[in-house]
Design an enzyme around this catalytic site. Structure first.
Site, PDB file in Angstrom:
ATOM      1  N   GLY A 136       0.833  -1.184   0.000  1.00 33.89           N
ATOM      2  CA  GLY A 136       0.000   0.000   0.000  1.00 33.89           C
ATOM      3  C   GLY A 136       0.869   1.235   0.000  1.00 33.89           C
ATOM      4  O   GLY A 136       2.004   1.211   0.466  1.00 33.89           O
ATOM      5  N   SER A 137       0.340   2.333  -0.543  1.00 36.44           N
ATOM      6  CA  SER A 137       1.064   3.606  -0.473  1.00 36.44           C
ATOM      7  C   SER A 137       0.823   4.228   0.904  1.00 36.44           C
ATOM      8  O   SER A 137       0.007   3.741   1.676  1.00 36.44           O
ATOM      9  CB  SER A 137       0.596   4.536  -1.579  1.00 36.44           C
ATOM     10  OG  SER A 137       0.943   4.008  -2.832  1.00 36.44           O
ATOM     11  N   GLY A 138       1.558   5.289   1.196  1.00 34.52           N
ATOM     12  CA  GLY A 138       1.415   5.943   2.485  1.00 34.52           C
ATOM     13  C   GLY A 138       2.556   5.652   3.440  1.00 34.52           C
ATOM     14  O   GLY A 138       2.573   6.135   4.564  1.00 34.52           O
ATOM     15  N   HIS A 139       3.546   4.823   2.966  1.00 36.75           N
ATOM     16  CA  HIS A 139       4.703   4.478   3.796  1.00 36.75           C
ATOM     17  C   HIS A 139       5.988   5.112   3.271  1.00 36.75           C
ATOM     18  O   HIS A 139       7.082   4.690   3.629  1.00 36.75           O
ATOM     19  CB  HIS A 139       4.904   2.969   3.838  1.00 36.75           C
ATOM     20  CG  HIS A 139       3.685   2.195   4.189  1.00 36.75           C
ATOM     21  ND1 HIS A 139       2.972   2.438   5.334  1.00 36.75           N
ATOM     22  CD2 HIS A 139       3.027   1.200   3.536  1.00 36.75           C
ATOM     23  CE1 HIS A 139       1.930   1.617   5.377  1.00 36.75           C
ATOM     24  NE2 HIS A 139       1.939   0.857   4.294  1.00 36.75           N
ATOM     25  N   LYS A 179       5.689  -7.789   2.736  1.00 36.06           N
ATOM     26  CA  LYS A 179       5.428  -7.568   4.150  1.00 36.06           C
ATOM     27  C   LYS A 179       4.245  -8.444   4.552  1.00 36.06           C
ATOM     28  O   LYS A 179       3.284  -8.575   3.797  1.00 36.06           O
ATOM     29  CB  LYS A 179       5.113  -6.084   4.416  1.00 36.06           C
ATOM     30  CG  LYS A 179       6.261  -5.159   3.989  1.00 36.06           C
ATOM     31  CD  LYS A 179       6.088  -3.731   4.486  1.00 36.06           C
ATOM     32  CE  LYS A 179       4.889  -2.985   3.941  1.00 36.06           C
ATOM     33  NZ  LYS A 179       4.839  -2.893   2.450  1.00 36.06           N
ATOM     34  N   HIS A 229      -0.329   1.194   9.434  1.00 31.96           N
ATOM     35  CA  HIS A 229      -1.527   1.509   8.659  1.00 31.96           C
ATOM     36  C   HIS A 229      -2.541   2.311   9.447  1.00 31.96           C
ATOM     37  O   HIS A 229      -3.722   2.301   9.153  1.00 31.96           O
ATOM     38  CB  HIS A 229      -2.182   0.232   8.142  1.00 31.96           C
ATOM     39  CG  HIS A 229      -1.275  -0.560   7.261  1.00 31.96           C
ATOM     40  ND1 HIS A 229      -0.502  -1.582   7.734  1.00 31.96           N
ATOM     41  CD2 HIS A 229      -0.985  -0.428   5.951  1.00 31.96           C
ATOM     42  CE1 HIS A 229       0.212  -2.078   6.739  1.00 31.96           C
ATOM     43  NE2 HIS A 229      -0.054  -1.399   5.650  1.00 31.96           N
TER      44      HIS A 229
END
Lengths: 208, 333
Positions: free
Chosen positions: B53-56, B104, B219
């Site tokens: 997922g993006s956002g990391h 992950k 998250h």
């Protein structure tokens, strides 16, 4: 049940999920990562677009393309799980242009088996399985007892909704909610909730 | 919600356009949302791909380049990418020596990468190996959870396995190095605030000024428990103690200490925390071999930090020190 009926089913599922997008996300915020509503809406919008453009000509083709589109657009865990469910349903539907009640029930069970195989969840793990399993069981049992399909599908929906409600006190053992341990109890599972929308859509579109 | 965005629905694609504009040495496939090394596929080298997922950010796209990843697949915010993306990335980095998938441990990531591996192998016959990171000691690893989450160790693993691939070692050896790093690493994180997913528009959970959330992932999900706010030295204890009681870090070649920021915590606080962690390790007789301090695996605008310890040996340290040139990490060149 012909291809048009299946198209109506999937479109109604998309409408229900879209209408409840914020509600699903709110449920997912409590025990997950706040994206179930957005992801399912994005995927089902792509499915509706696919139905408009490709107009699949058999139930099996329609279900297969629905599954592939969901796998390609939803992401997360819901993409592979819903995608696998529809791909297995497509295989179970065979080449027939119309499906009878019994074949539909077998198809729904094949979808459940696909979810179980992909996600490795068991009943009581606080997942979509908890709504889908009782619904599939209820559909089989009521059809076997000679109940007409519309009533049997209503019974399946009720069983699914009861399964969904029963996820509230459960401690999650699969998926992101399982990281919360005991803190996941007291919340309704978002996946089980979207499953009841799939069932509700079937109950209103496949009975006519 | 106050964010530097246009349409919340377009955050990922807008950011990918920004990465392409800022880093001409990378090649961005906007349709499949893949960031490639400009020279991919590198003939004769094992290709490394990751994604999630993006956002990391900078994970994973910021770690694409010489000495680290060959490609990274960007999913929606906090949502795994889809198998089509990973299969396309796998084919795009295959230089004839096979491809390593770095995943992950999250239910969605694992399932999507699994489907992608099957897809790519069936289509082109490319050899795929997979390593799943699961270093988060906040999660009990049992039949009753989805298993430990992959967090901070993923950054160190991408660097170290990337260096092994750069030495032209075969797929099985690169995978073995990667698995060793994961097996020797442990992490623990803590949040001072939640974060706001753009599409949701409000914080994922509420946290008062007087509280913090211990045992969080990346998250914005709630953690294992909520405790009263405390000074840095006590917070460091809360993070390091469970790590040290989970794995023996004594002996060997010391540890690599990774003090990670969750996105909204300033570097000065990370150094305050690093100092406390170094004191604890000193008292425990665990020498620090290398360090990394900064926001490298983040959770949007969450405030907080995580600590990752990696038990090192000569091979790990040599590969850690090897040259790397990516937007996120760059040394030795």
């Amino acid at each position: 049940m012909d291809t048009a009926a299946f198209s109506a089913w999937i479109r109604e599922f998309a409408r229900l999920v879209g209408q409840n997008k914020d509600y699903l996300t709110e449920l997912d915020s409590a025990i997950g990562d706040a994206d179930h509503g957005a992801n399912m809406t994005r995927g089902l919008n792509a499915v509706v677009k696919m139905l408009d453009e490709e107009k699949p000509d058999t139930p099996s083709a329609l279900l297969k393309r629905t599954g592939m589109t969901l796998v390609s657009t939803v992401g997360g865990a819901s993409g592979p799980l819903y995608g696998t469910a529809f791909l297995r349903m497509a295989a179970a539907a065979g080449d027939a242009e119309t499906l009878d009640d019994g074949t539909f029930a077998k198809m729904l069970r094949a979808g459940l088996d696909g979810v179980l195989a992909r996600g490795k969840a068991q009943l009581g793990d606080k997942t979509m399985v908890d709504a889908l399993t009782p619904a599939v069981d209820a559909l089989d049992a009521t059809l076997a007892a000679g109940m007409p399909f519309p009533d049997a599908m209503q019974a399946a929906l009720r069983a699914g909704e009861e399964g969904r409600d029963a996820t509230v006190p459960l401690v999650a053992r699969k998926g992101r909610a399982s990281y919360l341990g005991e803190r996941s109890a007291g919340h309704q599972d978002p996946g089980a909730t979207s499953v009841t929308m799939l069932l509700a859509a079937a109950a209103t579109t496949l009975t006519a | 919600m106050k964010k530097l965005i246009n349409d919340p629905a377009n955050v990922v694609s807008d950011a990918l356009r920004g990465i392409a504009a800022a880093h001409p040495e990378l090649r961005v496939d906007h349709e499949n949302r893949i960031i490639f090394r400009g020279d991919a596929p590198v003939q004769g080298k094992v290709g490394l791909i990751s994604g999630g997922g993006s956002g990391h950010e900078p994970l994973h796209g910021g770690f694409v380049g010489l000495g680290m990843l060959d490609a990274a697949c960007a999913g929606e915010i906090f949502t795994s990418p889809v198998p089509d993306q990973m299969a396309a990335a796998t084919k795009g980095v295959d230089g004839g020596a096979g491809v390593l998938h770095i995943v992950k441990n999250y239910t969605g990531d694992v399932m999507n990468f699994e489907m992608a591996g099957e897809l790519a192998e069936a289509e082109t016959g490319v050899q795929v190996a997979t390593v799943v990171t699961n270093d988060d000691v906040a999660v009990e690893d049992s039949l009753y959870t989805a298993g430990r989450r992959g967090v901070g160790i993923t950054v160190l693993l991408e660097k170290i396995a990337g260096a092994a691939a750069e030495e032209r070692r075969p797929l099985a050896e690169v995978a073995e190095v990667a698995r060793k790093v994961n097996a020797n690493g442990r992490s623990m994180g803590l949040a001072l605030t939640s974060c706001t997913v753009p599409a949701a528009g409000k914080p994922t959970f509420e946290l008062s000024e007087a509280e913090m959330e211990v045992g969080i992932g990346i998250h914005g999900e709630p953690g294992r428990r909520r405790v009263p706010m405390a000074p840095a030295n006590e917070i460091a204890e809360m993070l390091v103690s469970p790590i040290l009681s989970d794995y023996d870090f004594t002996g060997g070649g010391g540890v690599i200490v990774f003090m990670n920021g969750m996105g909204a915590t300033p570097l000065i606080e990370l150094y305050v925390m690093y100092n406390e962690v170094a004191n604890i390790l000193g008292k425990a007789g665990i020498p620090i071999a290398r360090s990394l301090v900064g926001p490298y695996i983040t959770s949007l605008d969450m405030a907080g930090c995580s600590v990752t310890l990696l038990k090192a040996d000569d091979e790990i340290l040599r590969l850690w020190d090897a040259p790397v040139r990516t937007p996120g990490l760059r040394w030795g060149i």
